[in-house]
Structure formats: C-alpha cells, structure tokens
Design a protein around this motif. Structure first.
Motif, PDB file in Angstrom:
ATOM      1  N   PHE A  34       7.917  63.930  -7.391  1.00  0.00           N
ATOM      2  CA  PHE A  34       8.778  64.914  -8.034  1.00  0.00           C
ATOM      3  C   PHE A  34       8.795  64.553  -9.515  1.00  0.00           C
ATOM      4  N   ARG A  35       8.382  65.471 -10.331  1.00  0.00           N
ATOM      5  CA  ARG A  35       8.157  65.201 -11.752  1.00  0.00           C
ATOM      6  C   ARG A  35       9.346  64.518 -12.410  1.00  0.00           C
ATOM      7  N   ALA A  36       9.062  63.424 -13.132  1.00  0.00           N
ATOM      8  CA  ALA A  36      10.042  62.667 -13.913  1.00  0.00           C
ATOM      9  C   ALA A  36      11.058  61.930 -13.052  1.00  0.00           C
ATOM     10  N   HIS A  37      10.791  61.798 -11.762  1.00  0.00           N
ATOM     11  CA  HIS A  37      11.695  61.079 -10.877  1.00  0.00           C
ATOM     12  C   HIS A  37      11.020  59.809 -10.353  1.00  0.00           C
ATOM     13  N   ASP A  38      11.843  58.829 -10.006  1.00  0.00           N
ATOM     14  CA  ASP A  38      11.311  57.542  -9.566  1.00  0.00           C
ATOM     15  C   ASP A  38      10.974  57.536  -8.087  1.00  0.00           C
ATOM     16  N   SER A  39      11.702  58.295  -7.281  1.00  0.00           N
ATOM     17  CA  SER A  39      11.408  58.404  -5.852  1.00  0.00           C
ATOM     18  C   SER A  39      11.879  59.756  -5.354  1.00  0.00           C
ATOM     19  N   ALA A  40      11.253  60.240  -4.267  1.00  0.00           N
ATOM     20  CA  ALA A  40      11.626  61.532  -3.714  1.00  0.00           C
ATOM     21  C   ALA A  40      11.096  61.664  -2.294  1.00  0.00           C
ATOM     22  N   PHE A  41      11.883  62.318  -1.431  1.00  0.00           N
ATOM     23  CA  PHE A  41      11.481  62.629  -0.068  1.00  0.00           C
ATOM     24  C   PHE A  41      11.874  64.072   0.225  1.00  0.00           C
ATOM     25  N   LYS A  42      11.095  64.735   1.090  1.00  0.00           N
ATOM     26  CA  LYS A  42      11.381  66.129   1.413  1.00  0.00           C
ATOM     27  C   LYS A  42      11.139  66.398   2.886  1.00  0.00           C
ATOM     28  N   ASP A  43      11.806  67.445   3.369  1.00  0.00           N
ATOM     29  CA  ASP A  43      11.550  67.944   4.711  1.00  0.00           C
ATOM     30  C   ASP A  43      10.105  68.430   4.769  1.00  0.00           C
ATOM     31  N   ARG A  44       9.424  68.144   5.854  1.00  0.00           N
ATOM     32  CA  ARG A  44       8.006  68.494   5.929  1.00  0.00           C
ATOM     33  C   ARG A  44       7.757  69.993   5.999  1.00  0.00           C
ATOM     34  N   TYR A  45       8.785  70.779   6.351  1.00  0.00           N
ATOM     35  CA  TYR A  45       8.610  72.221   6.475  1.00  0.00           C
ATOM     36  C   TYR A  45       9.411  73.007   5.439  1.00  0.00           C
ATOM     37  N   LEU A  46      10.564  72.495   5.051  1.00  0.00           N
ATOM     38  CA  LEU A  46      11.456  73.208   4.134  1.00  0.00           C
ATOM     39  C   LEU A  46      11.392  72.540   2.763  1.00  0.00           C
ATOM     40  N   GLN A  47      10.630  73.122   1.851  1.00  0.00           N
ATOM     41  CA  GLN A  47      10.346  72.489   0.571  1.00  0.00           C
ATOM     42  C   GLN A  47      11.586  72.282  -0.293  1.00  0.00           C
ATOM     43  N   LEU A  48      12.574  73.181  -0.193  1.00  0.00           N
ATOM     44  CA  LEU A  48      13.769  73.052  -1.020  1.00  0.00           C
ATOM     45  C   LEU A  48      14.747  72.017  -0.476  1.00  0.00           C
ATOM     46  N   GLN A  49      14.467  71.502   0.707  1.00  0.00           N
ATOM     47  CA  GLN A  49      15.333  70.497   1.320  1.00  0.00           C
ATOM     48  C   GLN A  49      14.777  69.124   0.991  1.00  0.00           C
ATOM     49  N   ASN A  50      15.348  68.464  -0.003  1.00  0.00           N
ATOM     50  CA  ASN A  50      14.770  67.207  -0.470  1.00  0.00           C
ATOM     51  C   ASN A  50      15.812  66.333  -1.148  1.00  0.00           C
ATOM     52  N   VAL A  51      15.423  65.092  -1.395  1.00  0.00           N
ATOM     53  CA  VAL A  51      16.234  64.151  -2.160  1.00  0.00           C
ATOM     54  C   VAL A  51      15.345  63.543  -3.228  1.00  0.00           C
ATOM     55  N   VAL A  89      20.451  65.592  -3.641  1.00  0.00           N
ATOM     56  CA  VAL A  89      19.907  66.004  -2.342  1.00  0.00           C
ATOM     57  C   VAL A  89      20.411  67.411  -2.061  1.00  0.00           C
ATOM     58  N   GLY A  90      19.490  68.325  -1.757  1.00  0.00           N
ATOM     59  CA  GLY A  90      19.903  69.713  -1.624  1.00  0.00           C
ATOM     60  C   GLY A  90      19.060  70.509  -0.655  1.00  0.00           C
ATOM     61  N   ALA A  91      19.420  71.796  -0.526  1.00  0.00           N
ATOM     62  CA  ALA A  91      18.734  72.714   0.382  1.00  0.00           C
ATOM     63  C   ALA A  91      18.970  74.137  -0.068  1.00  0.00           C
ATOM     64  N   ASN A  92      18.220  75.053   0.508  1.00  0.00           N
ATOM     65  CA  ASN A  92      18.468  76.466   0.294  1.00  0.00           C
ATOM     66  C   ASN A  92      19.882  76.792   0.769  1.00  0.00           C
ATOM     67  N   THR A  93      20.623  77.567  -0.003  1.00  0.00           N
ATOM     68  CA  THR A  93      22.022  77.852   0.327  1.00  0.00           C
ATOM     69  C   THR A  93      22.175  78.506   1.698  1.00  0.00           C
ATOM     70  N   ARG A  94      21.203  79.297   2.116  1.00  0.00           N
ATOM     71  CA  ARG A  94      21.281  79.947   3.425  1.00  0.00           C
ATOM     72  C   ARG A  94      21.315  78.929   4.560  1.00  0.00           C
ATOM     73  N   ARG A  95      20.749  77.757   4.335  1.00  0.00           N
ATOM     74  CA  ARG A  95      20.703  76.722   5.367  1.00  0.00           C
ATOM     75  C   ARG A  95      21.750  75.632   5.143  1.00  0.00           C
ATOM     76  N   TRP A  96      22.535  75.764   4.082  1.00  0.00           N
ATOM     77  CA  TRP A  96      23.433  74.684   3.690  1.00  0.00           C
ATOM     78  C   TRP A  96      24.464  74.350   4.765  1.00  0.00           C
TER      79      TRP A  96
END
Length: 236
Positions: free
Chosen positions: A109-126, A210-217
């Motif tokens: 994730f650009r300019a970040h030191d570490s990042a992880f994401k859901d394998r299917y939901l791209q907006l769901q990440n830390v 850490v976030g997600a699409n609001t519809r899935r929040w």
C-alpha cells in the motif's frame, strides 16, 4: 514489505525484521528471527528437483521458526492469547504490532510500512504508516476532539468526500496513549467506513487504519474493531 516469491533462479534471504505470528503463538519482541541457511536453485534445475528444492526451503523455515519459539523465553508482548481467526503482525525494528484476520493477505500500500487485505474485498484492509515527529506523546498534538476532527476532515477526506465522525475514544496501555476513532467518508459513487488508531513513540507518529465498504460495515464492524484496538507501539 512485499512478500517474497520463488522462481527458477532464487536464493533464500535472511530476514530479521517482521514476524507474522499465527493464533496462540508468541515470540519476544526483541527476537531477531533469522534464516541464515541458503539454498539455491538454478535455471537448469529439472521440475522434480525444483519442487524438492522449494520443499527443502519450506521445511527449513518451519524448522527455524519452531526452534526459535522453543529456545526463546516467553514475552509479555502478547500477554493475552491471540484471538481466534486472527494473526499477529510484529515489527520489532519499527516499533509496532497489531492483529489482522488470519485469511487476509499482505500487499503493498503506497507510502505505508505494512498492509493486509481481504483476498476478495479490496476495500476491506488494514495499513500502517509512520512519519518522524518531535512530539513525544499523542497529547502533544492537542485535545482529542480537535485532533481527530482535523485529521478526518482535512487529511483523510478528499475534496469530493463528506466526512462524518461517529465515535472517538482514548486509551492508555503500558503508559502509552492512543486515540481510536470511527469515521465515514462518502463520495458521489461510494463510501467507506473505517477505524483509525494513532499514537506517538520512538520519535514517530504512527497511524493504523482498518476499513471496509460502508455497505458491509455493519457485518464486519466488530471484526475490524479488534484490529484497531490491538494496535500497540513498542520501544525500540
């Protein structure tokens, strides 16, 4: 930060920086976990030999991790057991740790030191980043309400987004102070909701989001809250 890959011509490298710990495992925060053995596969290696070579490297890594866990003393870094279905990410060199869902994958994730994401939901990440600062404590930034409002509305929100802050709180762990807050950013076409935790230590200003699409929040809110609340800064 990117995960290493294997090809027909590779050499294992020594890594002493970041540890991904599975559920219920722990290592001391000052441990330097290093894989010092080197295995090389050339481009001329036959497919069967290549598979055996990769398998030997995998077994070597597993053996080194097992040996490290058994030889090193217990640590208060994770005084509580890692929650089920989460893993622990520990960066003892840069001074922070947090939990993330066990089925998430590491990514850049650009300019970040570490990042992880859901394998299917791209907006769901830390993701975590830090920048240098002369401040020594999060309180040096100002009152919590003022600091968080300024961050969300003037730093996190793009010009075409509407920002809404739903919750904010402060906590103290081992003498270190943290602000954690929940906010929503609404764009013309979509909206996201996130938790953020910020802290200052080691001459650095740390931010975890850490976030997600609001519809899935509503469905994933409590799962993501665990990630935000787990963030800790470590002495380096």
């Amino acid at each position: 930060m990117a995960a290493s890959s294997l090809s027909l011509n590779w050499v294992s490298t020594t890594s002493c920086k970041k540890l991904n710990l599975p559920h219920s495992k722990e290592l001391p925060r000052d441990a330097a976990f290093c894989l010092r053995n080197t295995i090389t596969c050339s481009r001329e290696t036959a497919s069967n030999d290549e598979s055996n070579c990769k398998r030997r490297l995998l077994l070597l890594k597993i053996g080194a991790l097992t040996a490290s866990a058994s030889l090193l003393p217990a640590s208060p870094l994770f005084a509580e057991e890692i929650p089920k279905n989460y893993r622990a990410f520990v960066d003892s060199a840069d001074g922070y740790s947090y939990y993330y869902p066990a089925d998430w994958r590491e990514f850049d994730f650009r300019a970040h030191d570490s990042a992880f994401k859901d394998r299917y939901l791209q907006l769901q990440n830390v993701r975590v980043r830090f920048i240098p600062t002369v401040k020594t404590d999060i309180h040096d930034m100002g009152p919590m309400e003022e600091v968080i409002s300024n961050l969300v509305r003037h730093r996190y929100a793009a010009p075409n987004q509407v920002a809404d802050i739903m919750e904010m709180k402060e906590k103290t762990v081992d003498g270190k102070h943290y602000y954690t807050f929940e906010y929503e950013l609404t764009s013309p076409n979509f909206s996201t909701t996130s938790f953020a935790t910020i802290a200052i230590a080691n001459g650095r200003y740390y931010t975890l989001i850490v976030g997600a699409n609001t519809r899935r929040w509503r469905r994933y809110r409590e799962l993501l809250r665990v990630v935000a609340d787990s963030f800790k800064v470590l002495d380096i």
